[in-house]
Design a protein around this motif. Structure first.
Motif, PDB file in Angstrom:
ATOM      1  N   ASP A  17       0.812  -1.225   0.000  1.00  0.00           N
ATOM      2  CA  ASP A  17       0.000   0.000   0.000  1.00  0.00           C
ATOM      3  C   ASP A  17       0.840   1.268   0.000  1.00  0.00           C
ATOM      4  OD1 ASP A  17      -2.186  -1.648   0.068  1.00  0.00           O
ATOM      5  OD2 ASP A  17      -2.523  -1.452   2.222  1.00  0.00           O
ATOM      6  N   GLY A  18       2.159   1.133  -0.011  1.00  0.00           N
ATOM      7  CA  GLY A  18       3.016   2.301  -0.056  1.00  0.00           C
ATOM      8  C   GLY A  18       3.259   2.943   1.287  1.00  0.00           C
ATOM      9  N   GLY A  19       2.982   2.223   2.373  1.00  0.00           N
ATOM     10  CA  GLY A  19       3.219   2.780   3.701  1.00  0.00           C
ATOM     11  C   GLY A  19       4.683   2.800   4.098  1.00  0.00           C
ATOM     12  N   ALA A  20       5.512   2.097   3.354  1.00  0.00           N
ATOM     13  CA  ALA A  20       6.955   2.078   3.602  1.00  0.00           C
ATOM     14  C   ALA A  20       7.647   1.724   2.296  1.00  0.00           C
ATOM     15  CB  ALA A  20       7.325   1.081   4.694  1.00  0.00           C
ATOM     16  N   ASP A  21       8.899   2.166   2.155  1.00  0.00           N
ATOM     17  CA  ASP A  21       9.670   1.878   0.945  1.00  0.00           C
ATOM     18  C   ASP A  21      10.273   0.476   0.978  1.00  0.00           C
ATOM     19  OD1 ASP A  21       9.503   4.593  -0.303  1.00  0.00           O
ATOM     20  OD2 ASP A  21      10.466   5.140   1.585  1.00  0.00           O
ATOM     21  N   ALA A  22      10.609   0.007   2.166  1.00  0.00           N
ATOM     22  CA  ALA A  22      11.158  -1.334   2.370  1.00  0.00           C
ATOM     23  C   ALA A  22      10.911  -1.695   3.822  1.00  0.00           C
ATOM     24  CB  ALA A  22      12.643  -1.392   2.029  1.00  0.00           C
ATOM     25  N   GLY A  23      11.127  -2.962   4.152  1.00  0.00           N
ATOM     26  CA  GLY A  23      10.879  -3.340   5.535  1.00  0.00           C
ATOM     27  C   GLY A  23      11.520  -4.660   5.906  1.00  0.00           C
ATOM     28  N   PHE A  24      11.826  -4.811   7.187  1.00  0.00           N
ATOM     29  CA  PHE A  24      12.286  -6.081   7.736  1.00  0.00           C
ATOM     30  C   PHE A  24      11.038  -6.883   8.128  1.00  0.00           C
ATOM     31  CE2 PHE A  24      15.972  -3.308   8.681  1.00  0.00           C
ATOM     32  CZ  PHE A  24      16.928  -4.025   7.993  1.00  0.00           C
ATOM     33  N   ARG A  49       5.875 -13.593  -2.997  1.00  0.00           N
ATOM     34  CA  ARG A  49       6.854 -12.974  -3.893  1.00  0.00           C
ATOM     35  C   ARG A  49       6.282 -12.694  -5.276  1.00  0.00           C
ATOM     36  NH1 ARG A  49      12.944 -14.756  -2.292  1.00  0.00           N
ATOM     37  NH2 ARG A  49      12.586 -15.191  -0.086  1.00  0.00           N
ATOM     38  N   THR A  50       4.976 -12.710  -5.388  1.00  0.00           N
ATOM     39  CA  THR A  50       4.369 -12.338  -6.654  1.00  0.00           C
ATOM     40  C   THR A  50       4.695 -10.898  -7.005  1.00  0.00           C
ATOM     41  OG1 THR A  50       2.541 -13.874  -6.251  1.00  0.00           O
ATOM     42  CG2 THR A  50       2.199 -12.172  -7.924  1.00  0.00           C
ATOM     43  N   ASP A  51       4.619 -10.021  -5.999  1.00  0.00           N
ATOM     44  CA  ASP A  51       4.904  -8.615  -6.234  1.00  0.00           C
ATOM     45  C   ASP A  51       5.899  -8.022  -5.234  1.00  0.00           C
ATOM     46  OD1 ASP A  51       3.196  -8.918  -4.134  1.00  0.00           O
ATOM     47  OD2 ASP A  51       1.913  -7.222  -4.633  1.00  0.00           O
ATOM     48  N   LEU A  52       6.398  -8.848  -4.319  1.00  0.00           N
ATOM     49  CA  LEU A  52       7.364  -8.379  -3.331  1.00  0.00           C
ATOM     50  C   LEU A  52       8.695  -9.098  -3.516  1.00  0.00           C
ATOM     51  CD1 LEU A  52       5.233  -8.276  -0.036  1.00  0.00           C
ATOM     52  CD2 LEU A  52       5.854  -6.343  -1.500  1.00  0.00           C
ATOM     53  N   SER A  53       9.764  -8.346  -3.497  1.00  0.00           N
ATOM     54  CA  SER A  53      11.106  -8.939  -3.487  1.00  0.00           C
ATOM     55  C   SER A  53      11.519  -9.141  -2.044  1.00  0.00           C
ATOM     56  CB  SER A  53      12.104  -8.033  -4.204  1.00  0.00           C
ATOM     57  OG  SER A  53      11.776  -7.884  -5.568  1.00  0.00           O
ATOM     58  N   ALA A  54      12.367 -10.123  -1.792  1.00  0.00           N
ATOM     59  CA  ALA A  54      12.817 -10.395  -0.427  1.00  0.00           C
ATOM     60  C   ALA A  54      14.225 -10.959  -0.445  1.00  0.00           C
ATOM     61  CB  ALA A  54      11.867 -11.371   0.265  1.00  0.00           C
ATOM     62  N   ILE A  55      15.044 -10.471   0.464  1.00  0.00           N
ATOM     63  CA  ILE A  55      16.404 -10.974   0.650  1.00  0.00           C
ATOM     64  C   ILE A  55      16.483 -11.576   2.049  1.00  0.00           C
ATOM     65  CG2 ILE A  55      18.848 -10.393   0.766  1.00  0.00           C
ATOM     66  CD1 ILE A  55      18.259  -7.979  -1.005  1.00  0.00           C
ATOM     67  N   LEU A  76      14.708  -8.744   4.288  1.00  0.00           N
ATOM     68  CA  LEU A  76      14.431  -7.386   3.835  1.00  0.00           C
ATOM     69  C   LEU A  76      13.544  -7.492   2.603  1.00  0.00           C
ATOM     70  CD1 LEU A  76      14.963  -4.315   3.973  1.00  0.00           C
ATOM     71  CD2 LEU A  76      16.886  -4.692   2.393  1.00  0.00           C
ATOM     72  N   SER A  77      12.405  -6.817   2.626  1.00  0.00           N
ATOM     73  CA  SER A  77      11.441  -6.934   1.535  1.00  0.00           C
ATOM     74  C   SER A  77      11.014  -5.553   1.056  1.00  0.00           C
ATOM     75  CB  SER A  77      10.217  -7.739   1.996  1.00  0.00           C
ATOM     76  OG  SER A  77       9.289  -7.919   0.936  1.00  0.00           O
ATOM     77  N   TRP A  78      10.584  -5.478  -0.213  1.00  0.00           N
ATOM     78  CA  TRP A  78      10.104  -4.219  -0.791  1.00  0.00           C
ATOM     79  C   TRP A  78       9.284  -4.543  -2.040  1.00  0.00           C
ATOM     80  CZ3 TRP A  78      14.816  -6.354  -1.343  1.00  0.00           C
ATOM     81  CH2 TRP A  78      15.305  -6.531  -2.642  1.00  0.00           C
ATOM     82  N   PRO A  79       8.411  -3.644  -2.474  1.00  0.00           N
ATOM     83  CA  PRO A  79       7.646  -3.879  -3.706  1.00  0.00           C
ATOM     84  C   PRO A  79       8.577  -3.928  -4.911  1.00  0.00           C
ATOM     85  CG  PRO A  79       6.641  -2.138  -2.381  1.00  0.00           C
ATOM     86  CD  PRO A  79       7.980  -2.413  -1.784  1.00  0.00           C
ATOM     87  N   GLU A  80       8.499  -4.986  -5.670  1.00  0.00           N
ATOM     88  CA  GLU A  80       9.442  -5.197  -6.770  1.00  0.00           C
ATOM     89  C   GLU A  80       9.404  -4.066  -7.789  1.00  0.00           C
ATOM     90  OE1 GLU A  80      10.610  -8.683 -10.028  1.00  0.00           O
ATOM     91  OE2 GLU A  80       8.979  -8.970  -8.601  1.00  0.00           O
TER      92      GLU A  80
END
Length: 257
Positions: free
Chosen positions: A52-59, A66-72, A174-178
């Protein structure tokens, strides 16, 4: 897709148990002009906040869609059981699932472990949160199995915890919208992965400085005579001429008329 516009701040979400202090400190050292804002979020709501755009990235805690989120993936936590200090298990260094067979084990609604079947005997009802479950452990109602960071987060003087074997473990990523992999997201990825400030995926490297050219002869500069010779090419020593006997000629002083 890498964005070129720099926002006013970088928003970093984190779930309970994660301590982002080290990465925030490095960010502030490298990008003092771009504030980093921390956004605390329950583990179950972290993915929705990122979408929803509430954060740029997050732990976050894995798994994530992972359809739309990248994660390391970053690290895996030890799973522990929270017990009262007067419990019989206080004397042991670690416990196993079999040790919990006759124990009431609380299973809060915000549990972060991926159970096929929770260990021990179920409580009459599930606590709403991990914090509520900790209070029940302190009251002697049952025990609680959580990642070690949550046991530390909800520490009480009358409670302790022991490592528990044979159970799922929680992984932090660490995840963020791809589709929103901005320059600042790439910057933070580099920090988390330990890249130096001049690495190719971090901040742009400092361009090499041109080497100074060796000092050459300037055009039009007067030629310096070699050592031991006069400016007119004669031999060194007295500039006067000499007679045949090797002595210098002496002229008589001229009288004034």
């Amino acid at each position: 897709m890498t964005g070129s516009e720099v926002p006013l701040a970088f928003r970093l979400a984190y779930v309970p148990g994660v301590t982002p202090t080290k990465w925030v400190r490095i960010w502030n050292e490298r990008l003092p002009g771009t504030p980093l804002t921390l956004v605390g979020v329950p583990a179950a709501d972290a993915s929705a906040l990122l979408r929803d755009g509430g954060a740029d990235a997050g732990f976050v805690r894995l798994p994530v869609d992972r359809t739309d989120l990248s994660a390391i993936p970053l690290y895996t936590e030890t799973t522990v059981v929270v017990i009262p200090k007067d419990h019989a298990a206080f004397a042991v260094e670690e416990m196993s699932v079999e040790d919990l067979a006759d124990e009431i084990v609380l299973h809060p609604l915000d549990d972060t472990l991926d159970w096929e079947r929770p260990p021990g005997r179920p409580a009459f009802e599930r606590p709403a949160t991990t914090a509520d479950a900790v209070e029940l452990v302190a009251a002697g109602v049952g025990l609680l199995v959580v990642p070690q960071s949550l046991a530390r987060l909800h520490h009480r003087k009358d409670l302790t915890y022991r490592p528990l074997t044979g159970v799922p473990e929680s992984r932090i990523a660490l995840s963020w919208p791809e589709e929103k992999t901005t320059d600042l997201v790439e910057e933070f990825i580099g920090i988390v992965r330990g890249r130096t400030v001049n690495s190719t995926r971090g901040r742009p490297p400092t361009p090499p400085q041109p080497k100074a050219k060796p000092a050459g002869k300037k055009s039009g500069a007067p030629h310096k005579p070699a050592a031991g010779r006069t400016a007119r090419g004669g031999s060194g020593g007295s500039g006067g001429s000499k007679n045949s006997k090797g002595g210098a000629r002496r002229g008589k002083p001229r009288r004034r008329p």
